[in-house]
Design a protein around this motif. Sequence first.
Motif, PDB file in Angstrom:
ATOM      1  N   LYS A   1       0.723  -1.390   0.175  1.00 25.08           N
ATOM      2  CA  LYS A   1      -0.336  -0.216  -0.227  1.00 25.08           C
ATOM      3  C   LYS A   1       0.783   0.845   0.141  1.00 25.08           C
ATOM      4  O   LYS A   1       2.171   0.947   0.844  1.00 25.08           O
ATOM      5  CB  LYS A   1      -0.680   0.485   1.025  1.00 25.08           C
ATOM      6  N   GLY A   2       0.186   1.963  -0.874  1.00 22.47           N
ATOM      7  CA  GLY A   2       1.227   3.573  -0.286  1.00 22.47           C
ATOM      8  C   GLY A   2      -0.075   4.695  -0.474  1.00 22.47           C
ATOM      9  O   GLY A   2      -1.471   4.138  -1.090  1.00 22.47           O
ATOM     10  N   LEU A   3       0.293   5.622   0.277  1.00 21.07           N
ATOM     11  CA  LEU A   3      -0.188   7.081   0.540  1.00 21.07           C
ATOM     12  C   LEU A   3       0.391   7.575   1.081  1.00 21.07           C
ATOM     13  O   LEU A   3       1.346   7.948   1.128  1.00 21.07           O
ATOM     14  CB  LEU A   3      -1.435   6.663   2.282  1.00 21.07           C
ATOM     15  N   ALA A   4      -0.768   9.236   0.906  1.00 22.84           N
ATOM     16  CA  ALA A   4      -0.207  10.601   1.379  1.00 22.84           C
ATOM     17  C   ALA A   4      -1.425  11.305   1.014  1.00 22.84           C
ATOM     18  O   ALA A   4      -2.244  10.678   0.530  1.00 22.84           O
ATOM     19  CB  ALA A   4       0.963  10.972  -0.116  1.00 22.84           C
ATOM     20  N   VAL A   5      -0.907  12.265   1.784  1.00 18.55           N
ATOM     21  CA  VAL A   5      -1.948  13.449   2.444  1.00 18.55           C
ATOM     22  C   VAL A   5      -1.734  14.703   2.537  1.00 18.55           C
ATOM     23  O   VAL A   5      -0.286  14.443   3.040  1.00 18.55           O
ATOM     24  CB  VAL A   5      -2.668  12.639   3.743  1.00 18.55           C
ATOM     25  N   LEU A   6      -2.370  15.456   2.232  1.00 20.42           N
ATOM     26  CA  LEU A   6      -1.219  16.820   3.181  1.00 20.42           C
ATOM     27  C   LEU A   6      -2.130  17.213   3.862  1.00 20.42           C
ATOM     28  O   LEU A   6      -3.396  17.453   4.314  1.00 20.42           O
ATOM     29  CB  LEU A   6      -2.083  18.322   1.901  1.00 20.42           C
ATOM     30  N   TRP A   7      -1.267  18.396   5.412  1.00 22.31           N
ATOM     31  CA  TRP A   7      -1.864  18.682   6.199  1.00 22.31           C
ATOM     32  C   TRP A   7      -1.310  19.683   6.596  1.00 22.31           C
ATOM     33  O   TRP A   7      -0.609  20.001   6.795  1.00 22.31           O
ATOM     34  CB  TRP A   7      -1.731  17.403   7.556  1.00 22.31           C
ATOM     35  N   ARG A   8      -2.777  20.372   7.851  1.00 25.49           N
ATOM     36  CA  ARG A   8      -1.703  21.836   7.995  1.00 25.49           C
ATOM     37  C   ARG A   8      -2.125  21.985   9.480  1.00 25.49           C
ATOM     38  O   ARG A   8      -3.229  21.479   9.905  1.00 25.49           O
ATOM     39  CB  ARG A   8      -2.490  22.790   7.579  1.00 25.49           C
ATOM     40  N   GLY A   9      -1.323  22.411  10.459  1.00 22.68           N
ATOM     41  CA  GLY A   9      -1.594  22.879  11.951  1.00 22.68           C
ATOM     42  C   GLY A   9      -1.367  21.700  13.005  1.00 22.68           C
ATOM     43  O   GLY A   9      -1.548  20.344  12.385  1.00 22.68           O
ATOM     44  N   GLY A  10      -1.312  21.596  14.051  1.00 19.85           N
ATOM     45  CA  GLY A  10      -0.695  20.531  15.265  1.00 19.85           C
ATOM     46  C   GLY A  10       0.796  20.262  14.932  1.00 19.85           C
ATOM     47  O   GLY A  10       1.593  21.223  13.926  1.00 19.85           O
ATOM     48  N   ALA A  11       1.276  19.426  15.410  1.00 17.03           N
ATOM     49  CA  ALA A  11       3.098  19.047  15.692  1.00 17.03           C
ATOM     50  C   ALA A  11       2.697  17.940  14.535  1.00 17.03           C
ATOM     51  O   ALA A  11       4.225  18.036  14.589  1.00 17.03           O
ATOM     52  CB  ALA A  11       3.017  18.181  16.953  1.00 17.03           C
ATOM     53  N   ASP A  12       2.521  17.660  14.461  1.00 10.44           N
ATOM     54  CA  ASP A  12       2.269  15.779  13.450  1.00 10.44           C
ATOM     55  C   ASP A  12       1.180  15.510  12.878  1.00 10.44           C
ATOM     56  O   ASP A  12       0.246  16.313  13.011  1.00 10.44           O
ATOM     57  CB  ASP A  12       2.230  14.738  13.716  1.00 10.44           C
ATOM     58  N   VAL A  13       0.928  14.715  12.196  1.00 16.86           N
ATOM     59  CA  VAL A  13      -0.207  14.359  11.010  1.00 16.86           C
ATOM     60  C   VAL A  13      -1.553  14.148  12.015  1.00 16.86           C
ATOM     61  O   VAL A  13      -3.142  14.084  11.373  1.00 16.86           O
ATOM     62  CB  VAL A  13      -0.018  13.401   9.837  1.00 16.86           C
ATOM     63  N   GLU A  14      -1.362  13.110  13.182  1.00 20.64           N
ATOM     64  CA  GLU A  14      -2.401  12.904  14.057  1.00 20.64           C
ATOM     65  C   GLU A  14      -3.052  13.823  14.753  1.00 20.64           C
ATOM     66  O   GLU A  14      -3.822  14.058  15.674  1.00 20.64           O
ATOM     67  CB  GLU A  14      -1.797  11.933  14.893  1.00 20.64           C
ATOM     68  N   SER A  15      -2.193  15.153  14.461  1.00 15.49           N
ATOM     69  CA  SER A  15      -2.572  16.051  15.738  1.00 15.49           C
ATOM     70  C   SER A  15      -3.549  17.420  14.725  1.00 15.49           C
ATOM     71  O   SER A  15      -3.327  18.671  15.065  1.00 15.49           O
ATOM     72  CB  SER A  15      -2.550  16.750  16.920  1.00 15.49           C
ATOM     73  N   ALA A  16      -3.285  16.996  13.374  1.00 20.81           N
ATOM     74  CA  ALA A  16      -3.527  18.217  12.742  1.00 20.81           C
ATOM     75  C   ALA A  16      -4.411  19.397  12.208  1.00 20.81           C
ATOM     76  O   ALA A  16      -5.989  18.094  12.830  1.00 20.81           O
ATOM     77  CB  ALA A  16      -3.762  17.170  11.346  1.00 20.81           C
ATOM     78  N   GLU A  17      -5.192  19.906  12.365  1.00 26.71           N
ATOM     79  CA  GLU A  17      -5.776  21.201  12.737  1.00 26.71           C
ATOM     80  C   GLU A  17      -7.025  20.388  10.820  1.00 26.71           C
ATOM     81  O   GLU A  17      -7.915  21.001  11.069  1.00 26.71           O
ATOM     82  CB  GLU A  17      -5.600  22.266  12.359  1.00 26.71           C
ATOM     83  N   ARG A  18      -6.270  20.600  10.290  1.00 25.83           N
ATOM     84  CA  ARG A  18      -6.868  20.621   8.256  1.00 25.83           C
ATOM     85  C   ARG A  18      -6.127  19.673   7.575  1.00 25.83           C
ATOM     86  O   ARG A  18      -4.892  19.080   7.830  1.00 25.83           O
ATOM     87  CB  ARG A  18      -6.729  21.679   7.515  1.00 25.83           C
ATOM     88  N   VAL A  19      -6.949  18.339   7.215  1.00 25.23           N
ATOM     89  CA  VAL A  19      -6.386  17.490   6.142  1.00 25.23           C
ATOM     90  C   VAL A  19      -6.850  17.644   5.273  1.00 25.23           C
ATOM     91  O   VAL A  19      -8.080  17.500   4.976  1.00 25.23           O
ATOM     92  CB  VAL A  19      -6.218  16.274   7.186  1.00 25.23           C
TER      93      VAL A  19
END
Length: 285
Positions: free
Chosen positions: A85-103
């Motif tokens: 499997k391969g995946l990519a997401v864009l994210w903004r805000g927060g310390a890392d992707v798991e605490s992102a404000e927007r994805v």
Amino acid sequence: MKTRDFVALATGALTLTALAVPAAHADDRPAGTSAGSNAAAQEPGPLDDDIDRFVVNDGKDLVVGVSPKEFTVTFTAKHHSGIKKGLAVLWRGGADVESAERVLAPRINDDGTVPRFCDNIVLRFSSCVIPIVADPKGEDVPDVDLNNEYAGRWNVAASLTFNNTGVEIDDRFTTHYVKRAAKLTADASPESVRRGADVTVKGVLTRANWDTHRYDGFGGGAGKVKLQFKKAGGAWQTVKTVSADRRGKVKATVKASVDGSYRLAYGGSTTTGTATSPADTIDVR
């Protein structure tokens, strides 16, 4: 604290579910700049050892108006056991992707499963194409709910799951700009003018408002607009730079010399895309 139930994207350790979304920040600063990785213990090592030719939106800024826009993240991945499997997401805000404000993330199948985004080319190699939708009207798809304050530079998280069950994740594999679309009009007058007389070009610069889903006048200090001229058979040349006012109105006056066309051009910013008006032709007599 406001909670949004993001679409679950299960690729090994990368699962974005019920992320807490704090109050939006008013500034346009990028959300984090230091490189990081949450690689699983089974397969340590940076993803750039396993991924190459990683391209977001064909290498161009992602410029979004007031309607949904689909774009792709493409890359080639390799591993001695093969890519599952391969995946990519864009994210903004927060310390890392798991605490992102927007994805901005791919949609999953109606049955809740994650589509297969990577196709095996030959042994150990896979070509991955991941379609993602950015939507200012994302109330029905919470993971792509764009708001004005999130225009700017986004982090791009990538993950790989290998056929030997190993997983690698990098929260900041790269960055990419997500910008509000701009529009620009131009009207040159008079259309028939004596040589040496004034030609006035007026226009309006507007920008997509992701909160209200309309285009609003955009200007002030950020609205620097170039007046460009091209004579028949020639190339566009900048003849003057002016500022749009707070309502986005633009006005520039020059002396007529030869027949040709005028247009207005806005160069964009870290939060706003570029815009060029249609050309308007004048006849010099």
